[in-house]
Design a protein around this motif. Sequence first.
Motif, PDB file in Angstrom:
ATOM      1  N   GLY A   1     -17.055  -0.301  15.565  1.00  7.62           N
ATOM      2  CA  GLY A   1     -17.131  -0.838  16.914  1.00  7.62           C
ATOM      3  C   GLY A   1     -18.214  -1.882  17.099  1.00  7.62           C
ATOM      4  N   GLU A   2     -18.839  -2.319  16.010  1.00  2.26           N
ATOM      5  CA  GLU A   2     -19.867  -3.351  16.108  1.00  2.26           C
ATOM      6  C   GLU A   2     -19.265  -4.745  16.215  1.00  2.26           C
ATOM      7  OE1 GLU A   2     -22.173  -2.685  12.622  1.00  2.26           O
ATOM      8  OE2 GLU A   2     -22.715  -0.631  13.193  1.00  2.26           O
ATOM      9  N   LEU A   3     -17.985  -4.866  15.886  1.00  2.00           N
ATOM     10  CA  LEU A   3     -17.232  -6.109  16.035  1.00  2.00           C
ATOM     11  C   LEU A   3     -15.981  -5.835  16.853  1.00  2.00           C
ATOM     12  CD1 LEU A   3     -17.240  -7.375  12.313  1.00  2.00           C
ATOM     13  CD2 LEU A   3     -18.761  -8.144  14.153  1.00  2.00           C
ATOM     14  N   ASP A   4     -15.449  -6.881  17.472  1.00  2.00           N
ATOM     15  CA  ASP A   4     -14.155  -6.785  18.145  1.00  2.00           C
ATOM     16  C   ASP A   4     -13.019  -7.202  17.217  1.00  2.00           C
ATOM     17  OD1 ASP A   4     -14.936  -6.122  20.998  1.00  2.00           O
ATOM     18  OD2 ASP A   4     -16.164  -7.906  20.644  1.00  2.00           O
ATOM     19  N   ALA A   5     -13.331  -8.048  16.240  1.00  2.00           N
ATOM     20  CA  ALA A   5     -12.322  -8.539  15.308  1.00  2.00           C
ATOM     21  C   ALA A   5     -13.040  -9.070  14.071  1.00  2.00           C
ATOM     22  CB  ALA A   5     -11.485  -9.646  15.944  1.00  2.00           C
ATOM     23  N   ASN A   6     -12.286  -9.237  12.996  1.00  2.00           N
ATOM     24  CA  ASN A   6     -12.818  -9.998  11.865  1.00  2.00           C
ATOM     25  C   ASN A   6     -11.729 -10.901  11.313  1.00  2.00           C
ATOM     26  OD1 ASN A   6     -11.405  -8.598   9.699  1.00  2.00           O
ATOM     27  ND2 ASN A   6     -12.944  -6.985   9.774  1.00  2.00           N
ATOM     28  N   SER A   7     -12.161 -11.919  10.589  1.00  2.00           N
ATOM     29  CA  SER A   7     -11.230 -12.914  10.055  1.00  2.00           C
ATOM     30  C   SER A   7     -11.731 -13.341   8.686  1.00  2.00           C
ATOM     31  CB  SER A   7     -11.152 -14.122  11.001  1.00  2.00           C
ATOM     32  OG  SER A   7     -10.314 -15.129  10.478  1.00  2.00           O
ATOM     33  N   TYR A   8     -11.189 -12.680   7.643  1.00  2.00           N
ATOM     34  CA  TYR A   8     -11.640 -13.026   6.291  1.00  2.00           C
ATOM     35  C   TYR A   8     -10.766 -12.461   5.179  1.00  2.00           C
ATOM     36  CZ  TYR A   8     -13.357  -8.303   5.192  1.00  2.00           C
ATOM     37  OH  TYR A   8     -13.438  -6.960   4.912  1.00  2.00           O
ATOM     38  N   GLN A   9      -9.849 -11.543   5.486  1.00  2.00           N
ATOM     39  CA  GLN A   9      -9.186 -10.772   4.432  1.00  2.00           C
ATOM     40  C   GLN A   9      -7.680 -10.901   4.471  1.00  2.00           C
ATOM     41  OE1 GLN A   9      -9.791  -6.489   5.232  1.00  2.00           O
ATOM     42  NE2 GLN A   9     -10.007  -7.055   7.387  1.00  2.00           N
ATOM     43  N   HIS A  10      -7.069 -10.703   3.311  1.00  2.00           N
ATOM     44  CA  HIS A  10      -5.610 -10.685   3.229  1.00  2.00           C
ATOM     45  C   HIS A  10      -5.122  -9.234   3.344  1.00  2.00           C
ATOM     46  CE1 HIS A  10      -6.446  -9.503  -0.908  1.00  2.00           C
ATOM     47  NE2 HIS A  10      -7.052 -10.665  -1.117  1.00  2.00           N
ATOM     48  N   ARG A  11      -3.820  -9.105   3.534  1.00  2.00           N
ATOM     49  CA  ARG A  11      -3.279  -7.759   3.785  1.00  2.00           C
ATOM     50  C   ARG A  11      -3.457  -6.802   2.610  1.00  2.00           C
ATOM     51  NH1 ARG A  11      -0.882  -5.975   7.924  1.00  2.00           N
ATOM     52  NH2 ARG A  11      -0.283  -8.028   8.727  1.00  2.00           N
ATOM     53  N   PRO A  12      -3.261  -7.220   1.361  1.00  4.11           N
ATOM     54  CA  PRO A  12      -3.509  -6.258   0.276  1.00  4.11           C
ATOM     55  C   PRO A  12      -4.931  -5.707   0.277  1.00  4.11           C
ATOM     56  CG  PRO A  12      -2.192  -8.073  -0.542  1.00  4.11           C
ATOM     57  CD  PRO A  12      -2.616  -8.449   0.848  1.00  4.11           C
ATOM     58  N   PHE A  13      -5.914  -6.558   0.586  1.00  8.36           N
ATOM     59  CA  PHE A  13      -7.294  -6.063   0.636  1.00  8.36           C
ATOM     60  C   PHE A  13      -7.468  -5.083   1.797  1.00  8.36           C
ATOM     61  CE2 PHE A  13     -11.716  -6.170   2.011  1.00  8.36           C
ATOM     62  CZ  PHE A  13     -12.391  -5.977   0.811  1.00  8.36           C
ATOM     63  N   LEU A  14      -6.926  -5.427   2.965  1.00  3.50           N
ATOM     64  CA  LEU A  14      -7.033  -4.540   4.125  1.00  3.50           C
ATOM     65  C   LEU A  14      -6.351  -3.210   3.840  1.00  3.50           C
ATOM     66  CD1 LEU A  14      -7.751  -3.929   7.073  1.00  3.50           C
ATOM     67  CD2 LEU A  14      -5.622  -5.074   7.742  1.00  3.50           C
ATOM     68  N   ASN A  15      -5.149  -3.256   3.255  1.00  2.72           N
ATOM     69  CA  ASN A  15      -4.438  -2.013   2.952  1.00  2.72           C
ATOM     70  C   ASN A  15      -5.243  -1.138   1.992  1.00  2.72           C
ATOM     71  OD1 ASN A  15      -2.353  -2.805   4.590  1.00  2.72           O
ATOM     72  ND2 ASN A  15      -0.963  -3.396   2.943  1.00  2.72           N
ATOM     73  N   ALA A  16      -5.883  -1.776   1.004  1.00  7.27           N
ATOM     74  CA  ALA A  16      -6.692  -1.010   0.048  1.00  7.27           C
ATOM     75  C   ALA A  16      -7.896  -0.380   0.741  1.00  7.27           C
ATOM     76  CB  ALA A  16      -7.139  -1.914  -1.093  1.00  7.27           C
ATOM     77  N   GLN A  17      -8.508  -1.104   1.665  1.00 10.11           N
ATOM     78  CA  GLN A  17      -9.662  -0.586   2.399  1.00 10.11           C
ATOM     79  C   GLN A  17      -9.259   0.584   3.306  1.00 10.11           C
ATOM     80  OE1 GLN A  17     -13.265  -2.309   3.094  1.00 10.11           O
ATOM     81  NE2 GLN A  17     -12.762  -1.929   0.954  1.00 10.11           N
ATOM     82  N   ILE A  18      -8.124   0.443   3.972  1.00  7.02           N
ATOM     83  CA  ILE A  18      -7.628   1.518   4.835  1.00  7.02           C
ATOM     84  C   ILE A  18      -7.346   2.770   4.005  1.00  7.02           C
ATOM     85  CG2 ILE A  18      -5.650   2.237   6.230  1.00  7.02           C
ATOM     86  CD1 ILE A  18      -5.563  -0.654   7.315  1.00  7.02           C
ATOM     87  N   LYS A  19      -6.731   2.574   2.857  1.00  9.15           N
ATOM     88  CA  LYS A  19      -6.395   3.699   1.987  1.00  9.15           C
ATOM     89  C   LYS A  19      -7.650   4.381   1.451  1.00  9.15           C
ATOM     90  CE  LYS A  19      -3.616   4.763  -2.138  1.00  9.15           C
ATOM     91  NZ  LYS A  19      -2.724   4.176  -3.187  1.00  9.15           N
ATOM     92  N   ALA A  20      -8.647   3.580   1.072  1.00 13.54           N
ATOM     93  CA  ALA A  20      -9.849   4.144   0.453  1.00 13.54           C
ATOM     94  C   ALA A  20     -10.815   4.733   1.466  1.00 13.54           C
ATOM     95  CB  ALA A  20     -10.550   3.061  -0.366  1.00 13.54           C
ATOM     96  N   ARG A  21     -10.891   4.150   2.671  1.00 12.20           N
ATOM     97  CA  ARG A  21     -11.945   4.511   3.610  1.00 12.20           C
ATOM     98  C   ARG A  21     -11.451   5.120   4.913  1.00 12.20           C
ATOM     99  NH1 ARG A  21     -16.774   1.623   1.970  1.00 12.20           N
ATOM    100  NH2 ARG A  21     -16.318   0.431   0.085  1.00 12.20           N
TER     101      ARG A  21
END
Length: 262
Positions: A68-88
């Motif tokens: 909640g320290e940010l409202d949005a971010n803009s830097y990543q592609h979907r495979p990276f986001l999916n991996a982060q969601i899965k791992a964290r």
Amino acid sequence: MFVMAGWTATSPAAAAEERVLRVGVTSGPHAQIFEQARRVFERDNPGYKIKIIEFNDYIQPNAALDAGELDANSYQHRPFLNAQIKARGYKLYAEGKTMIGPMAIYSKKYRKLDDIPVGAKIGIPNDPANESRVLLLLQKHGVLKLRAGIDPLTGTNATPIDITDNPRKWKFIEIDAAQLPRTLDDLDASAVNADYAAKAGLSPARDSLVVESGDSPYACLIAVREKDRAQPWLGRLVQAYQSDEVKRYIETEFKGGILAAW
């Protein structure tokens, strides 16, 4: 009432209603491009301001967004986001293609991929999505083969243990993505993400041995928390990024090193 030239009085009530969106980006091209998108967004959406917050790695922008320290971010592609969601276990959502920063292989010792010898040491990113991205790029260019079933869009990423054929017996050295440009003095070659390449003065179009094509599935996105996916400002933020002004900036500033993804 006396009003200074170039200054407009703002009532306390109007100031209180102003909404500040905190958007995380990685330093380099993502920060540069989002500054242009910020100008378009603020021009077209009175009452909103954007505060751009820069990070120097790929992990903290999602951690800050989820917290909640940010409202949005803009830097990543979907495979990276999916991996982060899965791992964290993050509850994040993304939409709106922004840019493609082509992954490329660079070397200070060799001019062509075919020149790299047997037993060479190759630097690759140590995060799952970008590591897989490099191995898929090398497979596409015929220097290795991966096991069947690798699909970055579903989070099935490749690591060196998934290599089934490595005729040149290359050794892959996993390194933090931000540090890879510095390894070019020591390793035979290294894969470098476009944003870190740009900061190191490297151009995918000019300096690389091989580079991703424009049909790459690694287009970057704007991410928010799941609970904010219906916020009206999200669509407006995407619209501002995908404006003609931002596209012209990308084409003029990066000259093919970064590509507009929409």
